[in-house]
Design a protein around this motif. Structure first.
Motif, mmCIF file in Angstrom:
data_model
loop_
_atom_site.group_PDB
_atom_site.id
_atom_site.type_symbol
_atom_site.label_atom_id
_atom_site.label_comp_id
_atom_site.label_asym_id
_atom_site.label_seq_id
_atom_site.Cartn_x
_atom_site.Cartn_y
_atom_site.Cartn_z
ATOM 1 N N ALA A 1 0.827 -1.208 0.000
ATOM 2 C CA ALA A 1 0.000 0.000 0.000
ATOM 3 C C ALA A 1 0.862 1.259 0.000
ATOM 4 C CB ALA A 1 -0.927 -0.006 1.215
ATOM 5 N N LEU A 2 1.960 1.237 0.754
ATOM 6 C CA LEU A 2 2.852 2.399 0.793
ATOM 7 C C LEU A 2 3.504 2.635 -0.562
ATOM 8 C CD1 LEU A 2 4.584 1.943 4.277
ATOM 9 C CD2 LEU A 2 2.690 3.448 3.681
ATOM 10 N N ALA A 3 3.920 1.546 -1.220
ATOM 11 C CA ALA A 3 4.496 1.682 -2.560
ATOM 12 C C ALA A 3 3.453 2.226 -3.527
ATOM 13 C CB ALA A 3 5.019 0.334 -3.044
ATOM 14 N N GLY A 4 2.218 1.723 -3.414
ATOM 15 C CA GLY A 4 1.150 2.204 -4.268
ATOM 16 C C GLY A 4 0.850 3.672 -4.052
ATOM 17 N N SER A 5 0.987 4.149 -2.809
ATOM 18 C CA SER A 5 0.730 5.563 -2.525
ATOM 19 C C SER A 5 1.741 6.467 -3.221
ATOM 20 C CB SER A 5 0.761 5.813 -1.010
ATOM 21 O OG SER A 5 2.085 5.725 -0.497
ATOM 22 N N LEU A 6 2.895 5.911 -3.572
ATOM 23 C CA LEU A 6 3.922 6.665 -4.301
ATOM 24 C C LEU A 6 3.772 6.513 -5.813
ATOM 25 C CD1 LEU A 6 6.976 5.683 -2.073
ATOM 26 C CD2 LEU A 6 6.021 7.990 -2.293
ATOM 27 N N GLY A 7 2.765 5.751 -6.230
ATOM 28 C CA GLY A 7 2.583 5.506 -7.659
ATOM 29 C C GLY A 7 3.431 4.369 -8.183
ATOM 30 N N ILE A 8 4.010 3.568 -7.281
ATOM 31 C CA ILE A 8 4.831 2.421 -7.661
ATOM 32 C C ILE A 8 3.985 1.165 -7.490
ATOM 33 C CG2 ILE A 8 6.983 1.169 -7.232
ATOM 34 C CD1 ILE A 8 8.016 3.751 -5.878
ATOM 35 N N SER A 9 3.510 0.605 -8.565
ATOM 36 C CA SER A 9 2.583 -0.514 -8.496
ATOM 37 C C SER A 9 3.329 -1.839 -8.304
ATOM 38 C CB SER A 9 1.736 -0.571 -9.762
ATOM 39 O OG SER A 9 0.837 -1.667 -9.702
ATOM 40 N N MET A 10 2.949 -2.560 -7.243
ATOM 41 C CA MET A 10 3.482 -3.896 -6.989
ATOM 42 C C MET A 10 2.340 -4.862 -6.712
ATOM 43 S SD MET A 10 6.746 -2.959 -4.526
ATOM 44 C CE MET A 10 7.038 -4.688 -4.156
ATOM 45 N N PHE A 11 1.125 -4.502 -7.160
ATOM 46 C CA PHE A 11 -0.065 -5.263 -6.825
ATOM 47 C C PHE A 11 -0.187 -6.511 -7.695
ATOM 48 C CE2 PHE A 11 -1.139 -0.871 -5.577
ATOM 49 C CZ PHE A 11 -1.353 -1.090 -4.221
ATOM 50 N N SER A 12 0.547 -7.538 -7.298
ATOM 51 C CA SER A 12 0.472 -8.862 -7.918
ATOM 52 C C SER A 12 0.914 -9.864 -6.857
ATOM 53 C CB SER A 12 1.388 -8.939 -9.144
ATOM 54 O OG SER A 12 2.752 -8.804 -8.762
ATOM 55 N N PHE A 13 0.711 -11.150 -7.142
ATOM 56 C CA PHE A 13 1.113 -12.149 -6.152
ATOM 57 C C PHE A 13 2.624 -12.137 -5.957
ATOM 58 C CE2 PHE A 13 2.139 -16.611 -4.904
ATOM 59 C CZ PHE A 13 1.518 -16.567 -3.666
ATOM 60 N N ALA A 14 3.363 -12.004 -7.052
ATOM 61 C CA ALA A 14 4.824 -11.918 -6.947
ATOM 62 C C ALA A 14 5.227 -10.662 -6.179
ATOM 63 C CB ALA A 14 5.450 -11.905 -8.343
ATOM 64 N N GLY A 15 4.510 -9.570 -6.405
ATOM 65 C CA GLY A 15 4.791 -8.342 -5.676
ATOM 66 C C GLY A 15 4.509 -8.490 -4.197
ATOM 67 N N PHE A 16 3.436 -9.221 -3.868
ATOM 68 C CA PHE A 16 3.114 -9.483 -2.465
ATOM 69 C C PHE A 16 4.209 -10.303 -1.791
ATOM 70 C CE2 PHE A 16 1.135 -12.657 0.444
ATOM 71 C CZ PHE A 16 0.888 -11.794 1.515
ATOM 72 N N LEU A 17 4.683 -11.352 -2.468
ATOM 73 C CA LEU A 17 5.772 -12.170 -1.917
ATOM 74 C C LEU A 17 7.028 -11.331 -1.715
ATOM 75 C CD1 LEU A 17 5.415 -15.428 -4.055
ATOM 76 C CD2 LEU A 17 4.809 -15.130 -1.640
ATOM 77 N N LEU A 18 7.335 -10.498 -2.694
ATOM 78 C CA LEU A 18 8.516 -9.647 -2.601
ATOM 79 C C LEU A 18 8.391 -8.659 -1.450
ATOM 80 C CD1 LEU A 18 11.238 -8.788 -3.803
ATOM 81 C CD2 LEU A 18 9.977 -7.263 -5.347
ATOM 82 N N ALA A 19 7.198 -8.081 -1.282
ATOM 83 C CA ALA A 19 6.984 -7.119 -0.200
ATOM 84 C C ALA A 19 7.111 -7.790 1.165
ATOM 85 C CB ALA A 19 5.607 -6.470 -0.347
ATOM 86 N N CYS A 20 6.539 -8.989 1.296
ATOM 87 C CA CYS A 20 6.648 -9.728 2.569
ATOM 88 C C CYS A 20 8.109 -10.041 2.891
ATOM 89 C CB CYS A 20 5.846 -11.023 2.498
ATOM 90 S SG CYS A 20 4.058 -10.800 2.514
ATOM 91 N N GLY A 21 8.820 -10.565 1.895
ATOM 92 C CA GLY A 21 10.221 -10.904 2.113
ATOM 93 C C GLY A 21 11.070 -9.687 2.408
ATOM 94 N N SER A 22 10.799 -8.588 1.717
ATOM 95 C CA SER A 22 11.596 -7.378 1.884
ATOM 96 C C SER A 22 11.421 -6.761 3.260
ATOM 97 C CB SER A 22 11.226 -6.357 0.806
ATOM 98 O OG SER A 22 11.976 -5.168 0.965
ATOM 99 N N ILE A 23 10.173 -6.561 3.689
ATOM 100 C CA ILE A 23 9.931 -5.900 4.971
ATOM 101 C C ILE A 23 10.393 -6.777 6.133
ATOM 102 C CG2 ILE A 23 7.554 -6.742 5.228
ATOM 103 C CD1 ILE A 23 8.881 -3.245 6.196
ATOM 104 N N ALA A 24 10.169 -8.098 6.018
ATOM 105 C CA ALA A 24 10.577 -8.996 7.098
ATOM 106 C C ALA A 24 12.094 -9.050 7.219
ATOM 107 C CB ALA A 24 10.014 -10.398 6.857
ATOM 108 N N LEU A 25 12.791 -9.207 6.114
ATOM 109 C CA LEU A 25 14.253 -9.289 6.158
ATOM 110 C C LEU A 25 14.858 -7.955 6.585
ATOM 111 C CD1 LEU A 25 16.713 -11.067 5.702
ATOM 112 C CD2 LEU A 25 16.723 -10.346 3.305
ATOM 113 N N ALA A 26 14.244 -6.846 6.177
ATOM 114 C CA ALA A 26 14.758 -5.531 6.543
ATOM 115 C C ALA A 26 14.674 -5.306 8.049
ATOM 116 C CB ALA A 26 13.982 -4.448 5.809
#
Length: 298
Positions: free
Chosen positions: A207-232
């Motif tokens: 949602a934060l990426a989308g608020s910047l106009g950066i679309s990641m709304f897909s299943f692969a994008g969801f997996l990437l977002a989960c992995g990124s925020i958790a590892l960070a």
């Protein structure tokens, strides 16, 4: 005297967290932004929900060790303790929780032991999810996979009941107060509460990426977002000398999101996530503190 000390501590916490917000805002002054405020608000709400999941698991851990805290009391102490990570030294988180939980229903050794276990278990679940999500999403840099695998191995071993049980036994003997040992039921509950929490945190990042106009709304994008925020977050926690993983979180998110959205966009997402998380923690801690104080007065 105690009241004065609490005011001083609160002032230090607010200054440290506020200064963090100012630092991150200054990084955005060179770029024109068109924020979608609705998606930004949704991202903040989702992050709040994720933190509430982690707080709920901490309460389960406290109950398993013999404490009897209330749900509102735990949520208040948990969110307030998050402000302690913006001051160098991880002990502030424990001190704040000890100050805000009723010592008559939950002893200090139980608060300390449960805080250690909840933190390690939450990070173990997060690193395991990050490893699985980044592998499934594909396009992950090898160094990030190695980092996630290393953190997962170390943290999962640390939270095994026989391993952590030795630490709680030593603590109980030192303070001469019995502390219930960690069971495998509590160990499994870490995944029951924390995995959904990390997944909601991933939705928050989308949602934060989308608020910047950066679309990641897909299943692969969801997996990437989960992995990124958790590892960070886990990677930032692992670097003990850095308050709130400052710089570490942002670097990890740039490395994980960069190959998909570009380094500059990844940096922007990381900065907005940092500002949002601090703002949520400040607002939630203040609101829950006032709510708890009003309830006590009644």
């Amino acid at each position: 005297m105690i009241g004065l000390a609490r005011c001083v501590c609160a002032g230090i916490l607010l200054y440290a967290a506020g200064r963090q917000v100012v630092v991150e805002l200054r990084k955005l002054h060179d770029r024109e932004l068109n924020l979608d405020l609705l998606l930004l608000f949704v991202g903040a709400l989702l992050y709040t929900a994720a933190m509430s999941c982690f707080a709920a698991y901490w309460r389960r851990t406290v109950l398993g060790m013999g404490g009897r805290p209330g749900n509102l009391e735990v949520q208040r102490a948990y969110f307030a303790s998050q402000l302690g990570k913006y001051i160098p030294g991880k002990a502030w988180v424990i001190l704040i929780r000890c100050a805000l939980l009723d010592n008559q229903t939950t002893t200090t050794p139980v608060i300390i032991a449960s805080t250690f276990y909840e933190t390690l278990a939450m990070m173990a679940a997060g690193s395991a999810l990050a490893l699985a999500a980044l592998l499934a999403a594909g396009n992950a840099r090898p160094v990030m996979i190695v980092l996630a695998a290393g953190l997962t191995t170390g943290l999962l071993v640390a939270v095994l009941p026989p391993v952590f049980g030795r630490l709680t036994t030593w603590t109980a003997r030192s303070f001469h107060i019995p502390i219930a040992t960690i069971t495998y039921a509590t160990w499994f509950q870490a995944f029951r509460y924390c995995i959904p929490g990390w997944m909601v945190a991933g939705l928050s990042l989308l949602a934060l990426a989308g608020s910047l106009g950066i679309s990641m709304f897909s299943f692969a994008g969801f997996l990437l977002a989960c992995g990124s925020i958790a590892l960070a977050i886990v990677g930032g926690f692992a670097v003990l000398i850095v308050p709130a993983g400052l710089g570490v979180r942002e670097w990890v998110m740039m490395q994980t999101l960069g190959p998909t959205v570009g380094i500059s966009n990844a940096a922007l997402i990381a900065i907005l996530a940092r500002i949002t998380h601090i703002s949520v923690e400040l607002f939630a801690a203040g609101s829950l503190y006032l709510l708890g104080k009003r309830k006590n007065q009644k």
